[in-house]
Design an enzyme around this catalytic site. Sequence first.
Site, PDB file in Angstrom:
ATOM      1  N   ASP A   1      -3.747   3.769  -6.036  1.00  0.00           N
ATOM      2  CA  ASP A   1      -3.726   2.341  -6.322  1.00  0.00           C
ATOM      3  C   ASP A   1      -4.226   1.618  -5.088  1.00  0.00           C
ATOM      4  OD1 ASP A   1      -3.234  -0.189  -7.247  1.00  0.00           O
ATOM      5  OD2 ASP A   1      -1.086  -0.118  -6.833  1.00  0.00           O
TER       6      ASP A   1
ATOM      7  N   ASP B   1      -4.780  -2.124  -3.757  1.00  0.00           N
ATOM      8  CA  ASP B   1      -4.390  -3.476  -4.100  1.00  0.00           C
ATOM      9  C   ASP B   1      -4.670  -4.349  -2.890  1.00  0.00           C
ATOM     10  OD1 ASP B   1      -2.593  -5.821  -4.392  1.00  0.00           O
ATOM     11  OD2 ASP B   1      -1.972  -4.731  -6.191  1.00  0.00           O
TER      12      ASP B   1
ATOM     13  N   ASP C   1      -2.077   2.508  -1.739  1.00  0.00           N
ATOM     14  CA  ASP C   1      -0.626   2.341  -1.784  1.00  0.00           C
ATOM     15  C   ASP C   1      -0.028   3.744  -1.714  1.00  0.00           C
ATOM     16  OD1 ASP C   1       2.040   2.171  -2.604  1.00  0.00           O
ATOM     17  OD2 ASP C   1       1.651   0.371  -3.784  1.00  0.00           O
TER      18      ASP C   1
END
Lengths: 410, 353
Positions: free
Chosen positions: A94, A96, A315
Amino acid sequence: MNNISFIHDKFAEFYKENASMIKPPSNISKREFGFFTFKENVVIRHKSFLNVEDLRNYVKQLVPSHAYYSAAYYEMPEESMEKKGWLGADLYFDIDADHIPTKCRKIHDTWTCKKCGFQGRGVAPNECPICGGKGFEERKWPCEICLESAKYEAMKLLDFLIDDFGFSPHEIQVSFSGHRGYHIHVENEKIRELDSSARKEIVDYITGTGLDPAYHGLQGTPHGRRVTSGPDMDEPGWRGRIARGTHEFLLSATKEDLEELGLRKKIINEIISRREEILKSWEKEGPWSLIRGAGVEAWKRIIRKAIESQSARIDTVVTTDIHRLIRLPNTLHGKTGWLKIPLSANEIEEFDPLSSAIAFKKGEVTIYVKEAPEFRIGEETFGPYRDIKVELPMAAAIFLLCKDAAEVAD
Amino acid sequence: MTLTREDIAKYPFLTDAAEEVRRVNLEIQNLDNPEVESIVKRAAERIREALENNPPRVSYREREEDIEIPSFPVAIIMAAASGNNYIKRRYALGEAIRAYNLLIEEERDKILEVAETFNWRIRRVKDTIGDRRFDFAISFIDYLRNTRPFHEDRFKLVNKPLLKGEVYLTKREVARLLREEVRRRIEDKLNMEIRLELPEKLLNHIEEIKKKYAGDSEKRIFETPKGTFHEAFPPCISQLFSAAKSGQHISHLGRFTLTSFLLNIGMKIPDIVDIFRSSSDFNERLTRYQVEHIAGSRGSGTKYIPPSCETLKTHGLCPGSETCGNVKHPLASYRRRIRIFKKESQDNISGHE
C-alpha cells in the site's frame, strides 16, 4: 436532505447499474469480505461468497461506503479469526500519500481542534496552540502533487518487484486506491505461504531498513579512514541504487544538506568545490576514494540519503499483516466517491486517477461548500471555495460531500 | 540423487525416513543381537554428543556405515520418545551442525544435489558481483524460509545481492542455510507422535539420558521483577508511554507494543487503561476491551508479547538508541536495564570510591 443519505442514494444508483463491474479476487470462496455501511456506520466482517454474482448482489443491496476482501485465503472465511484456518495470502503493498512528506500538505491538509475548534494546516500538532487540546479532526486532501508522488513511489516499488524479486509483470496488479495512493498486489503460488517474518524481510529490502553499504561494495581501509571502492551506477539491486542515489544527492546537495548529515567542514568543502570532478568520476570508478577526509563513516552518512531517495515508501504494516483486508477493485471509496481502479503495471506512468477513477458522470447538484482548495476532476478544475453555494457536476459535488467539505443545499 | 553408502552415512536424513524407521523398528525388537546392540549404543551416543558438546555437535564416524546409517533413525525414535523438548531441540541442532561440517568439505555439485533433494530452487553460478565471487543462486523464497531464525546483519535480505528473484550466495552460506533446513526437518520428525512399542532396554537408555541431561533444560529464566520501573523502560517504550500519557496520537502497532509490554512486566489492566485516559477520543469500554484482548482474557486467549526490536525497526517505532546494546527484544532490554540499575545502586550502597 442530509449528506449521508444523499451520498448513500448516489452510491445505490451507481451500484444498481455498475455492480457487474466489481472485480472479484481469485478463489473467491476462500476469501473473507468486509464492509462499512453508511447509515449505522458499522463494520460487517467475516462474510464470504461462493461466487461473484452473490457478491455483486450483496453489494447492490447493502450499498456499503467501503468494501473489502482479504488478502488471505481461508478454509472457512466466515468463522472467527482463530477458527478460519489460514491457507496463505497474496503479497500486498500500500502506497499512500500519508507516508510521503510532500510540501503541498501544508497547503491542503487541515486539522481542527476537537476542543476549541481552532484550525490549522499541515500535519496536526501535538497540542492545540490555543487551548492545549490534544485531539484533532484531520482532513487530508488528495491533490495532484500528492497523487504524483504516490505514483512515483509505486513505480520505484515496481522496479523492486520486477528487477530484484523477479516477479513477472503479469503477476502484478496495480490499482489506484480511490483516495490518496496505489495498491500493488502480487499473486503467485510460491509466495502465498510466506509468513509474516518473511514478508517483513521483503519490506526491509524495499525500504532499505537495516541496509549496510559494506555488503554492497563500500570498502575501506582496515580502520575505515579511507574508502577504497564503492558500487557502480549500472550495477543491479541495491548496489546500483546506492550509486545512483549518491550521484543524485551529490549533484544537487547544498551546504545545508551536507551539514545536516553531520559531515565535517573539510569534507563539505571538498564536495562542493569539486562537484565537477565528482560528476566525472562516475564514468570510471566513482567518487568513493576521491574526497579527501571522507572515510567509511562519512560515506555511510551520504549513502543514507541515497537509500532514502531510492527506497519505496510503503505502508510497512499492510505488507506484514497476513490477515489484511484490501479494498475491492471497482468499488467506491466512501471518502471520495472515486473508484478503486485496477490497471496493469505498464499503464501506471500514463494513468490519470482524476479522470479514470471518476464514477459519477451524470447530472449536477447545488451544494454549499464550507471550504475547499482548488481541485481537478477530469479536465475541469474547481475552486478554491469558501462559504459559497455552487452548482457542480455530480463527481465534484460528491467528492466534496464525501470529504465533509460541503453540504447539500436545499 | 544417487546416494552412495558413504553419502547416506554422512546425510542420513536424505533417505526415506518412514521406511527406514519401519525397518529399524523390526530390528530394535531384537536387542540381544549384538549387531543391533552396537547400533542402539551409537544412537544413544549421538544424542549424548548433542547434549554434551556446546555448540551441540554429533560426530561422524568414517567407514562405519553399517552403524552410522541405522543408528540415525534409532536416535530419532529415542529422542522423540524422550518427550523432552530440550533434548529434541539440542539433538536436531547437533545433527544439523554435523551435516554442516561435512557439507563445507564437499564439492559444490554435491551441495547442489543435497539442496535439490529438499526441493530448493537453486542453481550453480560462477558470477562475480563487484569483486565477490558467488557459487549459487537460490530463490529468495527458499532463502527467506531458511534464514528465518538468523539474526546476523549479513543474512538480512537487504544486505544480499538479489537479482530477478534469486539471492547470490557462496558455498559456505548455502551450507549454513542447509544446516537450518536439516535442523527444521529433524525437529519436525522429532515432534511426530511416536506410537511404537519400544523394548525395555531402549526405554532405559532414554530414561538415563533424560535423568542426566534434561535437568539442564530447566534453564534459569530471569524473572521479571515485580513492580514497574519506569527508569528501566527501553527508549521505544518510554517514547510510547509519554506519548500515551500526554494524549498524543499513537499508531495501532504503537498501542499494541506499549500495552503488551506493560502487561508482560506485570502491570494491571486498570492501570494500563488509565494511561490512555488523556487521549481525546478515549473510550473506556473500548480501551479496556483492547487491553483485555492483548492480555489474553478475551478472544483467542492468546497472551501477546511485544514485537521484537527488528519488527519495531521495520515499522519505524525504534528510536535507535545506543543504550540498548545488542538486545533483540524490548522486554530483554528492560530486564537488562533493571539488572544494571540494581547493580549500580548496590555499588552505591557498598560505597565504592
